[in-house]
Scaffold this motif. Structure first.
Motif, PDB file in Angstrom:
ATOM      1  N   VAL A 262     111.779  47.135  -7.012  1.00  0.00           N
ATOM      2  CA  VAL A 262     110.799  48.225  -6.963  1.00  0.00           C
ATOM      3  C   VAL A 262     110.126  48.375  -8.324  1.00  0.00           C
ATOM      4  O   VAL A 262     108.910  48.543  -8.416  1.00  0.00           O
ATOM      5  CB  VAL A 262     111.450  49.549  -6.504  1.00  0.00           C
ATOM      6  CG1 VAL A 262     110.514  50.732  -6.714  1.00  0.00           C
ATOM      7  CG2 VAL A 262     111.864  49.453  -5.040  1.00  0.00           C
ATOM      8  N   THR A 263     110.899  48.278  -9.388  1.00  0.00           N
ATOM      9  CA  THR A 263     110.340  48.376 -10.737  1.00  0.00           C
ATOM     10  C   THR A 263     109.335  47.258 -10.998  1.00  0.00           C
ATOM     11  O   THR A 263     108.238  47.499 -11.521  1.00  0.00           O
ATOM     12  CB  THR A 263     111.466  48.340 -11.794  1.00  0.00           C
ATOM     13  OG1 THR A 263     112.329  49.456 -11.571  1.00  0.00           O
ATOM     14  CG2 THR A 263     110.914  48.382 -13.203  1.00  0.00           C
ATOM     15  N   VAL A 264     109.671  46.032 -10.609  1.00  0.00           N
ATOM     16  CA  VAL A 264     108.771  44.887 -10.807  1.00  0.00           C
ATOM     17  C   VAL A 264     107.464  45.100 -10.037  1.00  0.00           C
ATOM     18  O   VAL A 264     106.373  44.927 -10.586  1.00  0.00           O
ATOM     19  CB  VAL A 264     109.458  43.568 -10.373  1.00  0.00           C
ATOM     20  CG1 VAL A 264     108.452  42.433 -10.247  1.00  0.00           C
ATOM     21  CG2 VAL A 264     110.559  43.204 -11.343  1.00  0.00           C
ATOM     22  N   VAL A 265     107.572  45.483  -8.784  1.00  0.00           N
ATOM     23  CA  VAL A 265     106.367  45.664  -7.963  1.00  0.00           C
ATOM     24  C   VAL A 265     105.549  46.849  -8.467  1.00  0.00           C
ATOM     25  O   VAL A 265     104.318  46.769  -8.529  1.00  0.00           O
ATOM     26  CB  VAL A 265     106.733  45.817  -6.470  1.00  0.00           C
ATOM     27  CG1 VAL A 265     105.495  46.114  -5.636  1.00  0.00           C
ATOM     28  CG2 VAL A 265     107.430  44.565  -5.967  1.00  0.00           C
ATOM     29  N   SER A 266     106.192  47.923  -8.847  1.00  0.00           N
ATOM     30  CA  SER A 266     105.476  49.093  -9.387  1.00  0.00           C
ATOM     31  C   SER A 266     104.672  48.710 -10.623  1.00  0.00           C
ATOM     32  O   SER A 266     103.523  49.109 -10.778  1.00  0.00           O
ATOM     33  CB  SER A 266     106.449  50.218  -9.749  1.00  0.00           C
ATOM     34  OG  SER A 266     107.049  50.738  -8.616  1.00  0.00           O
TER      35      SER A 266
END
Length: 168
Positions: free
Chosen positions: A157-161
Motif C-alpha cells: 500500500v505504501t509503494v502504490v500510494s
C-alpha cells in the motif's frame, strides 16, 4: 487516477486494493462483488462473462469524470479487459496505474487459496486447482509488479500510494 489491481485469486490484490481505497478515500470497484450481484439478480443465465467488467468500466468512468480516484480489483486475465481499462482512463483523461499482484512463493499462494473464507454472500472462493487452470494471458507491456511473497500488504500500500502521488 485509475488504479487497476490485477492478478490471480489468492495473490493478495483485494487486501491491498481495499486498504489503498480506504486510506485514500478512492472509489473501490471489486469485480467479484459486481459479478455476484449480476448472478443474484438472475438477469443472465449461466456465466456472467465479461458483463462484470463492463459494469465496472462504466462505474469507473462515471466516477473518474466527477473527479474521484478509482481503485479496481480484478483478475484482469485477458488483453481485452486490460484494453478496456486503458480506454476508460483515456476517456476520462486520467492516468492509469496498472499493478500486477503476484505471489512468487507457490506454497504460500496455495495456502492462501486453500484457507481463505468467502466474504461475498453466495460466492465460494476458488479452489487451488481452479487457480492453476485459470486463463491468464501474458501482458504486452509489463505493469508495476508487486510480489506479496516479498512484501507485506502494508508495504505494498505504501509503494502504490507513493506512486499514485508522484507526478506523471
Amino acid at each position: 487516477m485509475l488504479i487497476v489491481f490485477s492478478g490471480l485469486p489468492g495473490t493478495g490484490k483485494t487486501t491491498i486494493a481495499r486498504e489503498l481505497a480506504r486510506q485514500t478515500g478512492a472509489v473501490y470497484l471489486r469485480i467479484d462483488m459486481i459479478e455476484q450481484a449480476i448472478r443474484k439478480a438472475g438477469v443472465l443465465a449461466g456465466d456472467v462473462g465479461a458483463s462484470g467488467y463492463g459494469v465496472a468500466n462504466a462505474l469507473a468512468l462515471s466516477n473518474l469524470q466527477v473527479g474521484h480516484t478509482v481503485v479496481a480489483d480484478c483478475v484482469n486475465p485477458v488483453r481485452e479487459s486490460r484494453e478496456a481499462w486503458k480506454a476508460v482512463a483515456a476517456a476520462a483523461k486520467v492516468v492509469l496505474l496498472d499493478i500486477l499482484v503476484t505471489c512468487s512463493d507457490q506454497e504460500e499462494h496455495q495456502r492462501r487459496v486453500e484457507t481463505r473464507t468467502g466474504d461475498i454472500p453466495g460466492l465460494f472462493p476458488p479452489t487451488w486447482q481452479s487457480v492453476l487452470a485459470h486463463e491468464y494471458e501474458a501482458w504486452e507491456s509489463v505493469p508495476l509488479e508487486i510480489d506479496t511473497a516479498l512484501m507485506t500488504p502494508e508495504q505494498a500500500v505504501t509503494v502504490v500510494s507513493r506512486l499514485a502521488r508522484s507526478p506523471r
